[in-house]
Design an enzyme around this catalytic site. Structure first.
Site, short mmCIF file in Angstrom:
data_model
loop_
_atom_site.label_atom_id
_atom_site.label_comp_id
_atom_site.label_asym_id
_atom_site.label_seq_id
_atom_site.Cartn_x
_atom_site.Cartn_y
_atom_site.Cartn_z
N SER A 134 0.74 -1.28 -0.08
CA SER A 134 0.09 0.10 0.07
C SER A 134 0.74 1.21 0.10
CB SER A 134 -0.89 0.00 1.14
OG SER A 134 -1.86 -0.69 1.17
N ALA A 135 0.24 2.21 -0.52
CA ALA A 135 0.92 3.49 -0.21
C ALA A 135 1.20 4.12 1.16
CB ALA A 135 -0.20 4.67 -0.87
#
Length: 299
Positions: A134-135
């Site tokens: 994920s970011a």
């Protein structure tokens, strides 16, 4: 694994422009630019209505923000870039917790992304096997939502642990008296995540057994060390799996994306009497929580 909600941007005029053209916004230390296209994985989900404590209200489309900080390198500057990434997320209001900032600065993201990728870009990245990491803004959001349930001595479960980044963060937060468990159904990712953790600030906790990563179907949780004070799910379930609710400790909290085309990041709180309260934090776009075979075949 994931992806991704709203980065709050202070530059109002640029945000309005981005909304009007549906662009992907790139935030860097020096500038803000808006390319005209989005990778399908980072394209934010539409969020026509968000249910709050009152009637449904119209929601502004989300903007996925991507830092242009360059990738980690071996001369030590990566540590400074990791810190800069965290400070930038704070600057734009993604999170406010000092504890979250401390743990994200301690766990160098560059150790958990594929070689040659921009480690500190605020964007999800492919890690193989049709999975992503994920970011950073998504990690920060989930860590802040779970912070009170990641106190020293508590137990945390990370479902869909991928490269091991968030599991390592959990382990550092709960400490040597707690326990952090990662569950990932791709054996190759489990093996590589253990190697990643061995190079990180969480290495000693892994050695002591306070941090563990297992091959398994995360939809079934990991009953051996239940109940958990905190559960994080890194992929979107069509509905909340009952085993995860069962393994959540009274007083515990789970953060899980729920939905198919339209998804919400749900916050699940289990009351002391065992009843469950569920609220939506924000609209998101994650990869599906599914079986290993379905994932490898493209869902």
């Amino acid at each position: 694994m994931m992806e991704g909600p709203v980065c709050r941007v202070a530059c109002g005029c640029y945000v309005l422009l981005a909304i009007s053209i549906g662009a992907h916004c790139t935030i860097s230390i020096d500038n803000l630019t808006c390319p005209s296209t989005l990778d399908p994985q980072t394209r934010p989900a539409a969020a026509p209505f968000v249910e709050a404590n009152g009637p449904a209200t119209m929601s502004i489309p989300m903007i996925a923000c991507s830092s242009s900080l360059s990738e980690h390198n071996s001369n030590g500057s990566g540590i400074n870039k990791n810190k800069q990434m965290v400070e930038q997320l704070q600057q734009y209001g993604v999170f406010s917790s000092k504890k979250v900032a401390e743990v994200m600065e301690t766990v160098d993201r560059a150790l958990f992304v594929p070689d040659g990728t921009p480690a500190y870009a605020d964007s999800p990245m492919a890690i193989g096997y049709r999975a992503t990491i994920s970011a950073p803004h998504m990690h920060a959001t989930c860590l802040q939502l779970l912070e009170q349930n990641l106190q020293p001595g508590m137990r945390a479960l990370d479902v869909g642990s991928g490269t091991g980044y968030l599991t390592a963060c959990f382990a550092i937060m709960v400490g040597s008296q707690g326990r952090a468990i990662g569950v990932e159904h791709i054996p190759e990712l489990v093996a590589s995540s253990i190697k990643n953790i061995e190079r990180s600030a969480a290495a000693q906790l892994l050695k002591e057994g306070c941090l563990q990563v297992h091959v398994g179907d995360g939809r079934e949780g990991w009953p051996e060390h239940a109940p958990y004070d905190a559960i994080h799910v890194g992929a979107a379930a069509p509905e909340i799996p009952q085993p995860l609710i069962d393994q959540l400790k009274p007083g515990g909290r789970m953060v899980i994306p729920v939905g198919k085309i339209f998804q919400d990041l749900n916050v699940v709180d289990k009351n002391l009497d065992g009843s469950v309260c569920i609220r939506s934090e924000t609209a998101v776009r994650y990869v599906p929580l599914t079986s290993r075979d379905a994932q490898l075949k493209g869902y």
